[in-house]
Design a protein around this motif. Structure first.
Motif, short mmCIF file in Angstrom:
data_model
loop_
_atom_site.label_atom_id
_atom_site.label_comp_id
_atom_site.label_asym_id
_atom_site.label_seq_id
_atom_site.Cartn_x
_atom_site.Cartn_y
_atom_site.Cartn_z
N GLU A 1 0.86 -1.16 0.12
CA GLU A 1 -0.01 -0.02 -0.09
C GLU A 1 0.65 1.33 -0.05
OE1 GLU A 1 0.17 -2.30 2.17
OE2 GLU A 1 0.50 -1.41 4.14
N ARG A 2 2.22 0.96 0.15
CA ARG A 2 2.94 2.43 0.11
C ARG A 2 4.05 1.90 -0.88
NH1 ARG A 2 6.34 3.56 3.96
NH2 ARG A 2 6.22 1.83 5.42
N LEU A 3 3.65 1.26 -2.22
CA LEU A 3 4.56 0.86 -3.37
C LEU A 3 4.04 1.58 -4.43
CD1 LEU A 3 7.06 -0.49 -4.01
CD2 LEU A 3 5.51 -2.52 -4.40
N GLY A 4 4.99 2.19 -5.48
CA GLY A 4 4.33 2.74 -6.47
C GLY A 4 5.76 2.35 -7.78
N SER A 5 5.51 2.84 -8.93
CA SER A 5 6.46 2.55 -9.84
C SER A 5 6.65 3.89 -10.58
CB SER A 5 6.10 1.53 -10.79
OG SER A 5 5.07 1.94 -11.81
N THR A 6 7.88 4.06 -11.09
CA THR A 6 8.40 5.32 -11.89
C THR A 6 9.44 4.98 -12.77
OG1 THR A 6 8.78 7.74 -11.55
CG2 THR A 6 10.00 6.08 -10.09
N ASP A 7 10.06 6.17 -13.35
CA ASP A 7 11.17 6.07 -14.32
C ASP A 7 12.22 6.41 -13.37
OD1 ASP A 7 9.39 5.55 -16.61
OD2 ASP A 7 9.20 7.63 -16.63
N ASP A 8 13.31 6.29 -13.62
CA ASP A 8 14.89 6.47 -12.85
C ASP A 8 14.81 7.91 -12.86
OD1 ASP A 8 15.24 3.87 -12.08
OD2 ASP A 8 17.07 3.97 -12.96
N CYS A 9 14.29 8.82 -13.66
CA CYS A 9 14.47 9.99 -13.87
C CYS A 9 13.75 10.61 -14.93
CB CYS A 9 16.10 10.28 -14.25
SG CYS A 9 16.67 12.05 -14.09
N GLY A 10 13.62 12.08 -15.31
CA GLY A 10 13.13 12.52 -16.47
C GLY A 10 14.13 11.96 -17.61
N PHE A 11 13.45 11.99 -18.83
CA PHE A 11 14.20 11.29 -20.06
C PHE A 11 15.17 12.19 -20.44
CE2 PHE A 11 10.63 8.67 -19.48
CZ PHE A 11 11.10 7.27 -20.19
N SER A 12 14.85 13.68 -20.12
CA SER A 12 15.90 14.82 -20.70
C SER A 12 15.76 15.95 -19.66
CB SER A 12 15.60 14.91 -22.05
OG SER A 12 16.47 14.30 -22.98
N PRO A 13 16.10 16.04 -18.62
CA PRO A 13 16.23 16.94 -17.75
C PRO A 13 16.36 18.58 -18.27
CG PRO A 13 16.86 15.24 -16.41
CD PRO A 13 17.19 14.98 -18.01
N PHE A 14 17.51 18.34 -19.27
CA PHE A 14 17.87 19.62 -19.71
C PHE A 14 17.49 19.70 -21.13
CE2 PHE A 14 20.74 18.60 -16.38
CZ PHE A 14 21.25 20.04 -15.71
N SER A 15 17.02 21.02 -21.59
CA SER A 15 16.42 21.20 -23.04
C SER A 15 17.23 20.78 -24.22
CB SER A 15 15.84 22.46 -23.20
OG SER A 15 17.04 23.34 -22.90
N VAL A 16 18.59 21.13 -23.90
CA VAL A 16 19.48 20.99 -24.98
C VAL A 16 20.29 19.42 -24.49
CG1 VAL A 16 21.52 21.51 -26.32
CG2 VAL A 16 19.96 23.31 -25.40
N ASP A 17 19.77 18.41 -25.14
CA ASP A 17 20.36 16.99 -25.02
C ASP A 17 20.33 16.17 -26.27
OD1 ASP A 17 20.84 14.58 -24.04
OD2 ASP A 17 19.65 14.60 -22.42
N VAL A 18 21.41 15.81 -26.73
CA VAL A 18 21.10 15.10 -28.10
C VAL A 18 20.83 13.51 -27.75
CG1 VAL A 18 22.62 16.78 -29.47
CG2 VAL A 18 23.89 14.79 -28.24
N LYS A 19 20.83 13.17 -26.74
CA LYS A 19 20.63 11.46 -26.31
C LYS A 19 21.68 10.85 -27.03
CE LYS A 19 17.92 10.43 -23.66
NZ LYS A 19 17.93 10.03 -22.44
N PRO A 20 23.05 11.02 -26.88
CA PRO A 20 23.90 10.07 -27.90
C PRO A 20 23.89 8.62 -27.84
CG PRO A 20 24.98 11.09 -25.61
CD PRO A 20 23.79 11.66 -25.79
N LYS A 21 23.23 7.92 -26.72
CA LYS A 21 23.28 6.71 -26.87
C LYS A 21 22.17 6.11 -27.74
CE LYS A 21 25.72 5.64 -22.60
NZ LYS A 21 25.52 5.54 -21.11
N HIS A 22 21.07 7.09 -27.73
CA HIS A 22 20.13 6.72 -28.64
C HIS A 22 19.98 7.27 -30.08
CE1 HIS A 22 18.64 6.75 -24.42
NE2 HIS A 22 17.31 6.27 -24.74
N GLY A 23 21.02 7.75 -30.29
CA GLY A 23 21.03 8.10 -31.78
C GLY A 23 20.75 9.75 -32.23
#
Ligand SMILES: [Zn+2]
Length: 381
Positions: A329-351
């Motif tokens: 009753e005190r458990l939930g799920s989430t993502d580890d972090c935002g997918f891009s906390p900074f606006s300028v982010d090329v996400k190098p491992k994603h291409g």
């Protein structure tokens, strides 16, 4: 009641939006031109997040310069910097891949936000059919705007912290007034505060407990009913597919973090080497009664820095294991972090940022499906 699931906040900005931000910084386009691209990116983010089946969504922070600087500047390059700030503040973080992010520096008082998170939320509610969450920045992060040593003439540290606490409270209250169902406070500096990086002097000052105390000055202004829907997010950073503090033992941080009187916590965990160790810490240190609210632990089941999409079965299994240590009753799920906390982010491992967006929505869908499967297996569906 089934296990709740919620994202942290950000999504990669489309390549087209990142190009528009660069053009705006270069003076080639107007703020109105930039807004056209931001509107399109927000609409796309909300629609696609809703299509994953997620019960609560966000605009992916498409208008924000970053999770930390949105109140202070229109862009990461510093265009539209608020009054009493200069661009050359201390490092917020130096990441494992060698890149860094810098904060502005306060030059005088009074300290005021230029933009509140609710300014973005008011636009998002027009585009959404599902309930919205909004992430805001912690006072502890913005306390780093004040020079680490010495005082600003005519504006003491205590005066600044008083103004900061008022502004952070206002930021959260305006979100609820604008229609947010949940508001989570980004606290990425918590784990970083346990690291001692000589290149980044504030990390060696043992500031964690003063961060927790400062954040509680804001959180304690809210009623238990309000605090049920006020969360805290912890992570080891997530920028350009790199982290800043994942080597810090969670045992050094989590006991302090749970002293904050928030109703829920979004905890990076999918990318931890020993997840059960951290589930156990969460079970031991989260509180059944934090001044009137139970603390719900949303465990990270998705790693936004890795392009491999987790399966719903993996998500289910993580939650079922976590339930051995954290009451369901005190458990939930989430993502580890935002997918891009900074606006300028090329996400190098994603291409590319556009490929990373496609992957992010697949990951969110897995989180939603896997959480439903875990609810069924644990008998709470
Ligand atoms: Zn984070």
């Amino acid at each position: 009641m089934s296990i709740p699931t919620e994202n942290v906040g950000s999504l990669p900005r489309p390549a087209k939006l990142q190009a528009a931000i660069a053009d705006y910084d270069a003076g080639k386009i107007t703020k109105e031109d930039l807004k056209v691209e931001q509107d399109a990116a927000c609409k796309d983010s909300i629609e696609r997040m809703e299509a994953t089946g997620a019960p609560i969504v966000s605009d992916g922070e498409q208008r924000a310069s970053s999770f930390a600087t949105y109140p202070l500047a229109d862009t990461l390059a510093g265009t539209g910097l608020a009054d009493n700030l200069a661009g050359d503040g201390q490092y917020f973080a130096i990441f494992t891949d060698g890149h860094h992010r810098q904060l502005p520096r306060l030059t005088g008082g009074p300290f005021k936000y230029k933009t509140y998170a609710a300014d973005y939320l008011k636009e998002a509610v027009k585009m959404a059919d599902k309930p919205l969450k909004q992430a805001v920045i912690a006072p502890s992060m913005l306390s780093l705007l004040y020079p680490l040593d010495g005082e600003i003439e005519g504006y003491t540290r205590e005066q600044f912290l008083g103004d900061l606490v008022d502004e952070c409270e206002k930021d959260i209250r305006l979100c609820f007034e604008a229609g947010a169902k949940r508001v989570s406070i980004d606290f990425t500096e918590g784990r970083l505060a346990c690291k001692n990086d000589p290149r980044n002097p504030w990390t060696g000052r043992k500031m964690l407990d003063s961060f927790v105390e400062l954040n509680n000055r804001v959180i304690d202004r809210f009623s238990p009913e309000e605090r049920k829907n006020i969360g805290i997010h912890t992570c080891p950073g997530g920028d350009c597919d790199s982290t800043h503090s994942d080597e810090v033992d969670y045992a050094d941080m989590l006991p302090s973090m749970f002293k904050m009187n928030a109703g829920y916590f979004l905890i990076q965990l999918a990318s931890e080497k020993d997840k059960e160790y951290v589930y156990k810490l969460c079970g031991e240190h989260s509180r059944e009664d934090a001044n009137g609210v139970p603390q719900v632990c949303f465990i990270g089941v998705i790693n936004p820095l890795n392009p491999t999409v987790e399966t719903p079965e993996q998500v289910r299994d993580d939650l079922v294991t976590a339930a051995k240590y954290i009451p369901v009753e005190r458990l939930g799920s989430t993502d580890d972090c935002g997918f891009s906390p900074f606006s300028v982010d090329v996400k190098p491992k994603h291409g590319s940022p556009d490929a990373a967006r496609d992957i992010a929505f697949q990951k969110i869908e897995s989180r939603v499906k896997g959480t439903q499967m875990a609810s069924e297996q644990l008998g709470v569906a």
